[in-house]
Every structure is written in structure tokens, then in C-alpha cells.
Design a protein around this motif. Structure first.
Motif, PDB file in Angstrom:
ATOM      1  N   ASP A 435      31.432  31.036  39.456  1.00  0.00           N
ATOM      2  CA  ASP A 435      32.625  30.511  40.126  1.00  0.00           C
ATOM      3  C   ASP A 435      32.478  29.014  40.416  1.00  0.00           C
ATOM      4  O   ASP A 435      33.474  28.273  40.406  1.00  0.00           O
ATOM      5  CB  ASP A 435      32.886  31.278  41.418  1.00  0.00           C
ATOM      6  N   GLU A 436      31.249  28.572  40.682  1.00  0.00           N
ATOM      7  CA  GLU A 436      31.020  27.142  40.905  1.00  0.00           C
ATOM      8  C   GLU A 436      31.290  26.360  39.627  1.00  0.00           C
ATOM      9  O   GLU A 436      31.845  25.255  39.668  1.00  0.00           O
ATOM     10  CB  GLU A 436      29.580  26.914  41.372  1.00  0.00           C
ATOM     11  N   LEU A 437      30.906  26.923  38.493  1.00  0.00           N
ATOM     12  CA  LEU A 437      31.172  26.251  37.215  1.00  0.00           C
ATOM     13  C   LEU A 437      32.670  26.078  37.006  1.00  0.00           C
ATOM     14  O   LEU A 437      33.135  25.011  36.595  1.00  0.00           O
ATOM     15  CB  LEU A 437      30.573  27.049  36.061  1.00  0.00           C
ATOM     16  N   ALA A 438      33.428  27.136  37.300  1.00  0.00           N
ATOM     17  CA  ALA A 438      34.874  27.066  37.132  1.00  0.00           C
ATOM     18  C   ALA A 438      35.494  26.023  38.055  1.00  0.00           C
ATOM     19  O   ALA A 438      36.512  25.412  37.724  1.00  0.00           O
ATOM     20  CB  ALA A 438      35.490  28.444  37.400  1.00  0.00           C
ATOM     21  N   ARG A 439      34.874  25.784  39.204  1.00  0.00           N
ATOM     22  CA  ARG A 439      35.399  24.801  40.151  1.00  0.00           C
ATOM     23  C   ARG A 439      35.195  23.370  39.656  1.00  0.00           C
ATOM     24  O   ARG A 439      36.049  22.505  39.854  1.00  0.00           O
ATOM     25  CB  ARG A 439      34.710  24.991  41.504  1.00  0.00           C
ATOM     26  N   TYR A 440      34.061  23.111  39.002  1.00  0.00           N
ATOM     27  CA  TYR A 440      33.697  21.723  38.698  1.00  0.00           C
ATOM     28  C   TYR A 440      33.874  21.313  37.240  1.00  0.00           C
ATOM     29  O   TYR A 440      33.925  20.125  36.942  1.00  0.00           O
ATOM     30  CB  TYR A 440      32.250  21.468  39.147  1.00  0.00           C
ATOM     31  N   LYS A 441      33.933  22.261  36.316  1.00  0.00           N
ATOM     32  CA  LYS A 441      34.189  21.906  34.918  1.00  0.00           C
ATOM     33  C   LYS A 441      35.670  21.618  34.720  1.00  0.00           C
ATOM     34  O   LYS A 441      36.534  22.245  35.339  1.00  0.00           O
ATOM     35  CB  LYS A 441      33.773  23.053  33.988  1.00  0.00           C
ATOM     36  N   SER A 442      35.987  20.729  33.815  1.00  0.00           N
ATOM     37  CA  SER A 442      37.383  20.423  33.527  1.00  0.00           C
ATOM     38  C   SER A 442      38.015  21.588  32.764  1.00  0.00           C
ATOM     39  O   SER A 442      37.329  22.329  32.055  1.00  0.00           O
ATOM     40  CB  SER A 442      37.485  19.148  32.699  1.00  0.00           C
ATOM     41  N   PRO A 443      39.334  21.760  32.865  1.00  0.00           N
ATOM     42  CA  PRO A 443      40.004  22.815  32.095  1.00  0.00           C
ATOM     43  C   PRO A 443      39.760  22.691  30.595  1.00  0.00           C
ATOM     44  O   PRO A 443      39.612  23.704  29.905  1.00  0.00           O
ATOM     45  CB  PRO A 443      41.486  22.618  32.447  1.00  0.00           C
ATOM     46  N   VAL A 444      39.719  21.469  30.094  1.00  0.00           N
ATOM     47  CA  VAL A 444      39.478  21.276  28.663  1.00  0.00           C
ATOM     48  C   VAL A 444      38.112  21.829  28.276  1.00  0.00           C
ATOM     49  O   VAL A 444      37.963  22.557  27.283  1.00  0.00           O
ATOM     50  CB  VAL A 444      39.576  19.778  28.291  1.00  0.00           C
ATOM     51  N   GLU A 445      37.085  21.489  29.077  1.00  0.00           N
ATOM     52  CA  GLU A 445      35.726  21.947  28.768  1.00  0.00           C
ATOM     53  C   GLU A 445      35.625  23.464  28.866  1.00  0.00           C
ATOM     54  O   GLU A 445      35.011  24.127  28.007  1.00  0.00           O
ATOM     55  CB  GLU A 445      34.747  21.276  29.736  1.00  0.00           C
ATOM     56  N   LEU A 446      36.211  24.044  29.898  1.00  0.00           N
ATOM     57  CA  LEU A 446      36.176  25.495  30.062  1.00  0.00           C
ATOM     58  C   LEU A 446      36.894  26.194  28.911  1.00  0.00           C
ATOM     59  O   LEU A 446      36.419  27.219  28.391  1.00  0.00           O
ATOM     60  CB  LEU A 446      36.805  25.888  31.394  1.00  0.00           C
ATOM     61  N   ASN A 447      38.020  25.659  28.485  1.00  0.00           N
ATOM     62  CA  ASN A 447      38.758  26.275  27.383  1.00  0.00           C
ATOM     63  C   ASN A 447      37.980  26.206  26.074  1.00  0.00           C
ATOM     64  O   ASN A 447      38.030  27.139  25.267  1.00  0.00           O
ATOM     65  CB  ASN A 447      40.131  25.610  27.228  1.00  0.00           C
ATOM     66  N   LEU A 448      37.282  25.108  25.850  1.00  0.00           N
ATOM     67  CA  LEU A 448      36.448  25.018  24.656  1.00  0.00           C
ATOM     68  C   LEU A 448      35.328  26.056  24.695  1.00  0.00           C
ATOM     69  O   LEU A 448      35.028  26.706  23.680  1.00  0.00           O
ATOM     70  CB  LEU A 448      35.862  23.608  24.539  1.00  0.00           C
ATOM     71  N   MET A 449      34.721  26.231  25.850  1.00  0.00           N
ATOM     72  CA  MET A 449      33.660  27.231  25.989  1.00  0.00           C
ATOM     73  C   MET A 449      34.205  28.643  25.772  1.00  0.00           C
ATOM     74  O   MET A 449      33.574  29.471  25.099  1.00  0.00           O
ATOM     75  CB  MET A 449      33.001  27.100  27.361  1.00  0.00           C
ATOM     76  N   ARG A 450      35.371  28.917  26.347  1.00  0.00           N
ATOM     77  CA  ARG A 450      35.975  30.242  26.163  1.00  0.00           C
ATOM     78  C   ARG A 450      36.327  30.494  24.701  1.00  0.00           C
ATOM     79  O   ARG A 450      36.208  31.624  24.201  1.00  0.00           O
ATOM     80  CB  ARG A 450      37.223  30.364  27.037  1.00  0.00           C
ATOM     81  N   ALA A 451      36.764  29.452  23.998  1.00  0.00           N
ATOM     82  CA  ALA A 451      37.115  29.605  22.582  1.00  0.00           C
ATOM     83  C   ALA A 451      35.881  29.951  21.750  1.00  0.00           C
ATOM     84  O   ALA A 451      35.947  30.783  20.836  1.00  0.00           O
ATOM     85  CB  ALA A 451      37.768  28.324  22.065  1.00  0.00           C
ATOM     86  N   ILE A 452      34.770  29.310  22.054  1.00  0.00           N
ATOM     87  CA  ILE A 452      33.524  29.617  21.338  1.00  0.00           C
ATOM     88  C   ILE A 452      33.104  31.054  21.612  1.00  0.00           C
ATOM     89  O   ILE A 452      32.725  31.814  20.702  1.00  0.00           O
ATOM     90  CB  ILE A 452      32.417  28.629  21.751  1.00  0.00           C
ATOM     91  N   LYS A 453      33.149  31.463  22.883  1.00  0.00           N
ATOM     92  CA  LYS A 453      32.784  32.828  23.256  1.00  0.00           C
ATOM     93  C   LYS A 453      33.679  33.839  22.534  1.00  0.00           C
ATOM     94  O   LYS A 453      33.189  34.836  21.979  1.00  0.00           O
ATOM     95  CB  LYS A 453      32.916  32.980  24.770  1.00  0.00           C
ATOM     96  N   ALA A 454      34.982  33.594  22.522  1.00  0.00           N
ATOM     97  CA  ALA A 454      35.912  34.523  21.888  1.00  0.00           C
ATOM     98  C   ALA A 454      35.699  34.595  20.378  1.00  0.00           C
ATOM     99  O   ALA A 454      35.857  35.660  19.769  1.00  0.00           O
ATOM    100  CB  ALA A 454      37.356  34.111  22.197  1.00  0.00           C
ATOM    101  N   ALA A 455      35.333  33.474  19.774  1.00  0.00           N
ATOM    102  CA  ALA A 455      35.128  33.456  18.321  1.00  0.00           C
ATOM    103  C   ALA A 455      33.875  34.215  17.916  1.00  0.00           C
ATOM    104  O   ALA A 455      33.879  34.955  16.920  1.00  0.00           O
ATOM    105  CB  ALA A 455      35.048  32.011  17.831  1.00  0.00           C
ATOM    106  N   LEU A 456      32.822  34.056  18.675  1.00  0.00           N
ATOM    107  CA  LEU A 456      31.550  34.680  18.303  1.00  0.00           C
ATOM    108  C   LEU A 456      31.402  36.090  18.851  1.00  0.00           C
ATOM    109  O   LEU A 456      30.721  36.919  18.255  1.00  0.00           O
ATOM    110  CB  LEU A 456      30.387  33.806  18.784  1.00  0.00           C
ATOM    111  N   ASP A 457      32.009  36.357  19.998  1.00  0.00           N
ATOM    112  CA  ASP A 457      31.865  37.662  20.650  1.00  0.00           C
ATOM    113  C   ASP A 457      33.241  38.158  21.094  1.00  0.00           C
ATOM    114  O   ASP A 457      33.516  38.276  22.289  1.00  0.00           O
ATOM    115  CB  ASP A 457      30.920  37.518  21.855  1.00  0.00           C
ATOM    116  N   PRO A 458      34.121  38.461  20.146  1.00  0.00           N
ATOM    117  CA  PRO A 458      35.494  38.827  20.509  1.00  0.00           C
ATOM    118  C   PRO A 458      35.593  40.084  21.359  1.00  0.00           C
ATOM    119  O   PRO A 458      36.551  40.245  22.118  1.00  0.00           O
ATOM    120  CB  PRO A 458      36.185  38.994  19.148  1.00  0.00           C
ATOM    121  N   SER A 459      34.617  40.974  21.234  1.00  0.00           N
ATOM    122  CA  SER A 459      34.642  42.202  22.042  1.00  0.00           C
ATOM    123  C   SER A 459      34.014  42.012  23.416  1.00  0.00           C
ATOM    124  O   SER A 459      34.011  42.941  24.229  1.00  0.00           O
ATOM    125  CB  SER A 459      33.909  43.330  21.294  1.00  0.00           C
TER     126      SER A 459
END
Length: 468
Positions: A435-459
Motif C-alpha cells: 500500500d505504501e508503494l501505491a501511495r508514492y509511485k506515480s500512476p504511470v509507473e504503477l500502470n507500467l508495472m501492472r502491464a508487465i505483470k498482466a503480460a507475463l502472469d495473466p492468471s
């Protein structure tokens, strides 16, 4: 569940699929003893192929997988949550040093190799594996890579990421990517290696690695310097770096209260000075030439620091035993903290030049918000990493103070970000700091991380709930 576990036993062997509560217990409790999760079973594969087969089975049945090495993490990254839906996949049986090449200066190892085991194997070949941290007798190379561990040698050798040339990874689909290339130069597309290092098992399971080795130094000399302030520690760091360059392999900062705790709980350890000082710096200089060269560098730097009014006092080790004793003072700080009671830990990094100003800014804020709290400040000053831990005021119970954790975190982390720093330097994010990461990372950075996670581990079966 019974059919699923039967198929796991057919792959790994019945003895290596644990589902009895007593057998699973050590794998479910975090190192600090503050959280115990739940799991369907603990799987202990004995080969990379077994890891891949088990992951394919988990993917087929949508069973979450929590990879685990030595389980020495501090942010709940290697233990399952309380739902009981996941399996823990322990890499402990993958513990072979596959190859050691002293000419290429590389070691190819299984992920479950204990860090100290690799250090000793390298030393037997006249080489150095420089990663060193308090848990080196139990943490594993796979865990070090998954958290991009730091330790005391980062100033000279870099984090674990800088020590790795190649990886072997089992993907969330159960495929094996073999990137075990011992190359310093390999410019052939995306650097997949760096994607998995520091990902805390959320993108795949590291099963093997090619790690860099270095020439063993001819000598290492250690000194403990007594100082008036963190600002003087920075002055000393700059002075020694100017004089010794890359020969400076360690520079640790320790507050007076940190060593007071060590003296209280480990009275058998050395006390180099007659009385206390506000701050201390532990220095290590290593020489590829000779012990005399190392001694000359260190004594020359300490002498110059005396003349400049930077150092109040200094103790220079004259034997391996004395050097080890000085390092034990630093290494026992976390143990002394644990013996003294619970505290609110912060593993932060800052630009080196701003550390003294940060401490001068953050400590009064903490005292204003939580009068009487005691700050245990120590860490790797040379690379900007502080362990900035807050202990309860004297006489206040642990649990009564720990209810303030979120508020304490806010004071510390807001200050860290204001000074251009990071809320996690070497421990990772896990579940504890998600939750601390979500507070301090920018939305752009978080979205890029989520995109990588979804691409490699969609389930979303790989260590779900960690980092993101």
C-alpha cells in the motif's frame, strides 16, 4: 484438493509434499515472527524440471504459488496470505553449485544455494563473491536475486543485480527460460534478466543464476571511527573515497543508541572506546596489493580526518579477530533490536549527500508526533541506505506503540520522498509495503508495472498480493 496434492506427490515424491500443519509451520511464519500465513501445502521439488511440472499443474488448477528461498525476508514477500489458497514452493532442495569458472570469474548455481555456501566455494578457488549480509548463513541466492539484496559491499561491488550475468527462470506457464549466459556483453534485445531480478517471484520463479566472482583481496583492514554527527560521517566518507578510491569496500553508519542496544544485549562484544559518542562509522579498506598498502591507506585517511577535525577517536583492527569483532558490532544491531522488543522498521535510501539533512529533519518530526520514541539509525552510508527504525519510548509496551505504525510510516516515508529517496532500499516491497508503494509511485509507473505483470502472469498465480 486431495487429487491436486496426489498429482504433486507424483511429480516431487510424497516425502516432499508437506500438508501436515506441524510440517508446514516453518514455511508459513515470517522471519520476524509477526505474521503466519496459511497454505494448501508446501512443495519441495528437487530439480528444475520438477519446478516446471509443479507450476504447470498449479496453472492448470489456478492454484497460487508462493516461491520461497531461505524465508529470511522482512516484508512478507515469501510467506502466503491467510486465505489458505496458495502452495508454498520451496527452492531449498535446489542447492547445487553447478559450475565455478575462476578464469571467467563466474559461478553457476541453483537458486537454493545458501549465500555463505557460494562465498566459501568462491574462496576455495581464490575468488571473492562479495555479497554479504546478516542472513548469509541461511538466505539463498534465489531470494537475494528476487529482492535485489544489498548488504555491506554495495559501495564497491553493487547490489545483487550488478552481480548477476544470467538467469534460469520457470515462467507462470511452467516453461523454462534458460538464460544462463556468463557474458559481460550480450546486446540481443530486451534484458529479461533484469525484469526478474527484484520482482519478488511475481513474474516467475528463479531456479538458477550465473553470478560474478572477483579477485580475492590480498588484505582487508577495518576501523571504527567515533564522530560528532552524521554530517561528519559524510565528510569522512568523502575524504576516504578521495584517498582510497575503489579500495574503500565498506562504510557503515551506526548511531549511539544502536551500539548501546548491542552493548546491553551482547556484552561479550568489544567496546573500542572508553565512553559513548553520538555517531560511529565502520570502514573497510581492501587492497589487491598487500596488507601494508591497505594499512597505509586506512591510517593515512584516519590521520587526515583527525587533522580536519572530523574524527573524535578511532580504533583500527590489527588482526582478523579484531576486524571480525568490529563487524560484529554492526551485524548484531538487528539482533539487539529484536532482543529489546518490537520496533517499526524502515529500509530507506536517499542521495548520499542528503542523508545528514534527512536525519536532522525527520528525527524532530518523530519526536514531536511520538514523544520519547527512540531512533535506531544505522546502515550502509556509502550507498545511501539507512535502516531508520523507531522503537517505543522507555516504559511503553510494544503492542501499545505498534498501533502507531501507519502514522510513523507516514512521517518517515513522506520525509524520504521529500528528500528524493525511496521507501525500500534492499528489503523489497512484499505485502508489507504494497500500500505504501501505491501511495508514492506515480500512476504511470504503477500502470507500467501492472502491464508487465498482466503480460507475463495473466492468471495472477505467481506470488499474488505482493508488490501490486
Amino acid at each position: 484438493m486431495s487429487a491436486f496434492l496426489d498429482r504433486c506427490r507424483a511429480i516431487a515424491g510424497a516425502a516432499f509434499v508437506l500438508d501436515a500443519p506441524a510440517d508446514m509451520a516453518p514455511f508459513l511464519r515470517d522471519w520476524r515472527g509477526r505474521f503466519t500465513g496459511s497454505a494448501r501445502a508446501v512443495l519441495r521439488p528437487g530439480s528444475v524440471d520438477e519446478v516446471a511440472q509443479l507450476v504447470r499443474l498449479c496453472a492448470l488448477d489456478a492454484v497460487p504459488v508462493v516461491p520461497q528461498g531461505g524465508n529470511t525476508g522482512l516484508v512478507l514477500g515469501s510467506v502466503p496470505d491467510a486465505s489458505g489458497s496458495a502452495v508454498v514452493l520451496s527452492l531449498a532442495r535446489l542447492n547445487r553449485i553447478r559450475a565455478l569458472d575462476p578464469v571467467n570469474r563466474t559461478a553457476t548455481v541453483d537458486a537454493g544455494v545458501i549465500l555463505q555456501q557460494l562465498q566459501e566455494a568462491a574462496a576455495a578457488q581464490g575468488c571473492l563473491f562479495p555479497l554479504s549480509l546478516a542472513a548469509e548463513g541461511s538466505c539463498t541466492i534465489g531470494g537475494n536475486l528476487s529482492t535485489n539484496a544489498g548488504g555491506t559491499g554495495v559501495l564497491r561491488y553493487g547490489n545483487t543485480r550488478e552481480l548477476c550475468l544470467g538467469l534460469e527462470v520457470v515462467t507462470p506457464q511452467g516453461e523454462i527460460w534458460s538464460g544462463l549466459r556468463g557474458l559481460r556483453k550480450d546486446n540481443t534485445g530486451y534484458d529479461l534478466r533484469d525484469l526478474y531480478i527484484g520482482a519478488e517471484g511475481t513474474l516467475g520463479i528463479i531456479t538458477g543464476a550465473v553470478m560474478k566472482l572477483f579477485p580475492a583481496p590480498k588484505a582487508s583492514i577495518t576501523a571504527l571511527a567515533a564522530l560528532a554527527s552524521p554530517a561528519d560521517a559524510l565528510r569522512l566518507l568523502s575524504l576516504v573515497q578521495d584517498r582510497a578510491g575503489a579500495s574503500l569496500t565498506g562504510f557503515e553508519l551506526m548511531s549511539a543508541f544502536s551500539l548501546e542496544l548491542v552493548a546491553r544485549h551482547f556484552p561479550q562484544l568489544p567496546r573500542p572506546f572508553a565512553g559513548p559518542h553520538p555517531e560511529y562509522a565502520l570502514l573497510e579498506i581492501s587492497s589487491s596489493e598487500s596488507e601494508a598498502h591497505a594499512v597505509a591507506l586506512l591510517e593515512g585517511a584516519i590521520g587526515a580526518a583527525y587533522e580536519a577535525g572530523i574524527v573524535r577517536d578511532a580504533a583500527v583492527a590489527t588482526s582478523v579477530a579484531q576486524s571480525r569483532g568490529l563487524w560484529q558490532l554492526r551485524e548484531h544491531i538487528p539482533l539487539a533490536q529484536a532482543a529489546d522488543g518490537k520496533n517499526i522498521k524502515h529500509d530507506i535510501s536517499l542521495p548520499v549527500s542528503r542523508i545528514a539533512d534527512f536525519i536532522a529533519h525527520a528525527e524532530p518530526l518523530l519526536q514531536q508526533a511520538f514523544p520519547g520514541c527512540r531512533l535506531v539509525c544505522f546502515g550502509h552510508l556509502g550507498d545511501g541506505n539507512l535502516h531508520f527504525n523507531v522503537a517505543p519510548p522507555a516504559g511503553i509496551g510494544n503492542e501499545a506503540f505498534l498501533v502507531n505504525q501507519e502514522s510513523v510510516n507516514r512521517v518517515v516515508h513522506d520525509a524520504v520522498v521529500a528528500f528524493g529517496g525511496s521507501i525500500s532500499a534492499e528489503h523489497g516491497i512484499g505485502a508489507l509495503k504494497r500500500d505504501e508503494l501505491a501511495r508514492y509511485k506515480s500512476p504511470v509507473e504503477l500502470n507500467l508495472m501492472r502491464a508487465i505483470k498482466a503480460a507475463l502472469d495473466p492468471s495472477n498465480i505467481m506470488n499474488p498480493g505482493k508488490i501490486l
